[in-house]
Write an enzyme that holds these catalytic residues in place. Structure first.
Site, PDB file in Angstrom:
ATOM      1  CE1 TYR A   1       0.019   7.487  -6.922  1.00 43.52           C
ATOM      2  CE2 TYR A   1      -2.185   8.037  -8.162  1.00 43.52           C
ATOM      3  CZ  TYR A   1      -1.615   7.491  -7.263  1.00 43.52           C
ATOM      4  OH  TYR A   1      -2.272   7.035  -6.217  1.00 43.52           O
TER       5      TYR A   1
ATOM      6  CE  LYS B   1      -0.440   3.955  -6.673  1.00 47.69           C
ATOM      7  NZ  LYS B   1      -0.169   3.247  -5.720  1.00 47.69           N
TER       8      LYS B   1
ATOM      9  CG  ASN C   1      -1.367   1.128   1.691  1.00 49.50           C
ATOM     10  OD1 ASN C   1      -2.281   1.764   0.936  1.00 49.50           O
ATOM     11  ND2 ASN C   1      -0.899   1.903   2.572  1.00 49.50           N
ATOM     12  CB  ALA C   2       4.051   2.089   0.930  1.00 48.34           C
ATOM     13  N   GLY C   3       2.877   4.521  -0.954  1.00 53.15           N
ATOM     14  CA  GLY C   3       2.770   4.974  -2.049  1.00 53.15           C
ATOM     15  C   GLY C   3       2.988   6.583  -1.883  1.00 53.15           C
TER      16      GLY C   3
HETATM   17  N1  LIG Z   1      -6.214   8.333  -1.155  1.00 52.39           N
HETATM   18  C1  LIG Z   1      -6.569   7.968  -2.402  1.00 52.39           C
HETATM   19  O1  LIG Z   1      -7.602   8.556  -2.775  1.00 52.39           O
HETATM   20  C2  LIG Z   1      -5.920   7.029  -3.192  1.00 52.39           C
HETATM   21  C3  LIG Z   1      -6.602   6.592  -4.504  1.00 52.39           C
HETATM   22  C4  LIG Z   1      -6.157   5.431  -5.074  1.00 52.39           C
HETATM   23  C5  LIG Z   1      -4.721   4.837  -4.447  1.00 52.39           C
HETATM   24  N2  LIG Z   1      -4.178   5.602  -3.432  1.00 52.39           N
HETATM   25  C6  LIG Z   1      -2.924   4.639  -3.233  1.00 52.39           C
HETATM   26  O2  LIG Z   1      -3.244   4.161  -1.755  1.00 52.39           O
HETATM   27  C7  LIG Z   1      -2.174   4.166  -1.037  1.00 52.39           C
HETATM   28  C8  LIG Z   1      -1.992   4.867   0.401  1.00 52.39           C
HETATM   29  O3  LIG Z   1      -2.159   6.165   0.027  1.00 52.39           O
HETATM   30  P1  LIG Z   1      -2.978   7.216   1.098  1.00 52.39           P
HETATM   31  O4  LIG Z   1      -3.884   7.949   0.363  1.00 52.39           O
HETATM   32  O5  LIG Z   1      -3.394   6.398   2.268  1.00 52.39           O
HETATM   33  O6  LIG Z   1      -1.926   8.244   1.289  1.00 52.39           O
HETATM   34  P2  LIG Z   1      -0.844   8.671   2.762  1.00 52.39           P
HETATM   35  O7  LIG Z   1      -2.116   8.984   3.814  1.00 52.39           O
HETATM   36  O8  LIG Z   1      -0.044   9.702   2.358  1.00 52.39           O
HETATM   37  O9  LIG Z   1      -0.232   7.226   3.322  1.00 52.39           O
HETATM   38  C9  LIG Z   1       1.133   7.133   2.296  1.00 52.39           C
HETATM   39  C10 LIG Z   1       1.580   5.865   3.323  1.00 52.39           C
HETATM   40  O10 LIG Z   1       2.781   5.391   2.564  1.00 52.39           O
HETATM   41  C11 LIG Z   1       3.829   5.322   3.381  1.00 52.39           C
HETATM   42  N3  LIG Z   1       5.081   5.784   2.745  1.00 52.39           N
HETATM   43  C12 LIG Z   1       5.374   6.604   1.502  1.00 52.39           C
HETATM   44  N4  LIG Z   1       6.442   6.649   1.136  1.00 52.39           N
HETATM   45  C13 LIG Z   1       7.003   5.705   1.773  1.00 52.39           C
HETATM   46  C14 LIG Z   1       8.473   5.211   1.834  1.00 52.39           C
HETATM   47  N5  LIG Z   1       9.565   5.691   1.255  1.00 52.39           N
HETATM   48  N6  LIG Z   1       8.678   4.159   2.726  1.00 52.39           N
HETATM   49  C15 LIG Z   1       8.009   3.673   3.526  1.00 52.39           C
HETATM   50  N7  LIG Z   1       6.572   3.923   3.649  1.00 52.39           N
HETATM   51  C16 LIG Z   1       6.327   5.170   2.696  1.00 52.39           C
HETATM   52  C17 LIG Z   1       3.536   6.660   4.398  1.00 52.39           C
HETATM   53  O11 LIG Z   1       4.341   6.180   5.622  1.00 52.39           O
HETATM   54  P3  LIG Z   1       5.617   7.124   6.069  1.00 52.39           P
HETATM   55  O12 LIG Z   1       5.585   8.668   5.432  1.00 52.39           O
HETATM   56  O13 LIG Z   1       5.430   7.121   7.472  1.00 52.39           O
HETATM   57  O14 LIG Z   1       6.757   6.482   5.355  1.00 52.39           O
HETATM   58  C18 LIG Z   1       2.250   6.278   4.509  1.00 52.39           C
HETATM   59  O15 LIG Z   1       1.948   5.394   5.773  1.00 52.39           O
HETATM   60  C19 LIG Z   1      -1.077   4.610  -2.061  1.00 52.39           C
HETATM   61  O16 LIG Z   1      -0.243   3.774  -2.713  1.00 52.39           O
HETATM   62  C20 LIG Z   1      -1.851   5.499  -2.955  1.00 52.39           C
HETATM   63  O17 LIG Z   1      -1.294   5.605  -4.221  1.00 52.39           O
HETATM   64  C21 LIG Z   1      -4.796   6.446  -2.751  1.00 52.39           C
END
Ligand SMILES: NC(=O)c1ccc[n+]([C@@H]2O[C@H](COP(=O)([O-])OP(=O)(O)OC[C@H]3O[C@@H](n4cnc5c(N)ncnc54)[C@H](OP(=O)(O)O)[C@@H]3O)[C@@H](O)[C@H]2O)c1
Length: 218
Positions: free
Chosen positions: A150, A154, A85-87
């Protein structure tokens, strides 16, 4: 429900945090990975209060050697489900995407995934069971001119997941790709544009969890 050992990357906020809390209610055994230690410990503590046994790993997924080590260590025990899930997302107001942003997005959203899975895949094959869940995005299907890096990362993830699906199905391993639309999180909080059909985190997670449950191979 049978107790599962579930690994979640990016569990310190947003979807990863919400998924961890969701699975904690069923007293599953959780392994939570992210960089921000305090945030991760806070999520872990709340999961424990819900009855889960939790291990935390503070790591940057862009440290590929570390990811491979973590993958090997995690493979010492049963792995029932791993949620990649990290992204990160980067947006550009119409300008050319700087190479460095492209590189960071591809490393985090795509390459890190195989660094972690490389040692885990043989373990799942040996188990003849397990689930790999990729959190991709609806943006993998529709590329906006402002988020080329991005969407590309994906879409690469989708292709990788598709290959693994066919490779691992004969071994009894379920591979699934989730493509969410907009869900409230730290990532979407940063967006300055209108997000159609933006969902509350709880609703988004309920839908993702439902999709995961019904996708298991028979
Ligand atoms: N929210 C949406 O609308 C949406 C829609 C489609 C897909 N997504 C996908 O859902 C996933 C989660 O996103 P989110 O929306 O929940 O965003 P978020 O709140 O920014 O969460 C991102 C998570 O990824 C971790 N992360 C980022 N870079 C990292 C690294 N270099 N090493 C380790 N961990 C890392 C962050 O943890 P740390 O910063 O603590 O490392 C955080 O826990 C992503 O893959 C995103 O592309 C989200």
């Amino acid at each position: 429900m049978t107790q599962m050992r579930i690994i979640i990357t990016g569990a310190s906020s947003g979807l990863g945090e919400a998924l961890a809390l969701h699975y904690a209610s069923n007293a599953h055994q959780l392994v939570l990975i992210a960089r921000r230690e305090e945030r991760l410990q806070d999520v872990a503590q709340r999961c424990r209060e819900k009855g889960a046994e939790v291990e935390t790993i503070v790591a940057d997924v862009n440290d590929f050697e570390r990811m491979r080590e973590i993958g090997s260590e995690l493979s010492q025990d049963q792995i029932d489900r791993i949620i990649l899930n990290a992204g990160v997302s980067v947006g550009h107001g119409g300008g050319v995407t700087p190479f460095e942003d492209f590189e960071r997005v591809f490393k985090t959203n795509f390459l890190s995934v195989h660094a972690l899975l490389e040692p885990i895949i043989p373990k799942l094959m040996e188990q003849k069971s397990g689930e790999i869940v990729f959190i991709s995005s609806l943006a993998s299907l529709f590329t906006m001119p402002t988020s080329i890096a991005y969407s590309s990362s994906k879409r690469a993830l989708n292709a990788y997941a598709e290959g693994l699906y066919y490779q691992l199905k004969p071994h009894g391993i379920t591979v699934m790709t989730i493509m969410p639309g907009f869900i409230e999180s730290e990532m979407t909080q940063k967006n300055r544009f209108k997000m159609p059909f933006l969902m509350k985190t709880e609703e988004g997670i309920a839908r993702i969890a439902h999709a995961i449950e019904r996708t298991k191979i028979s």
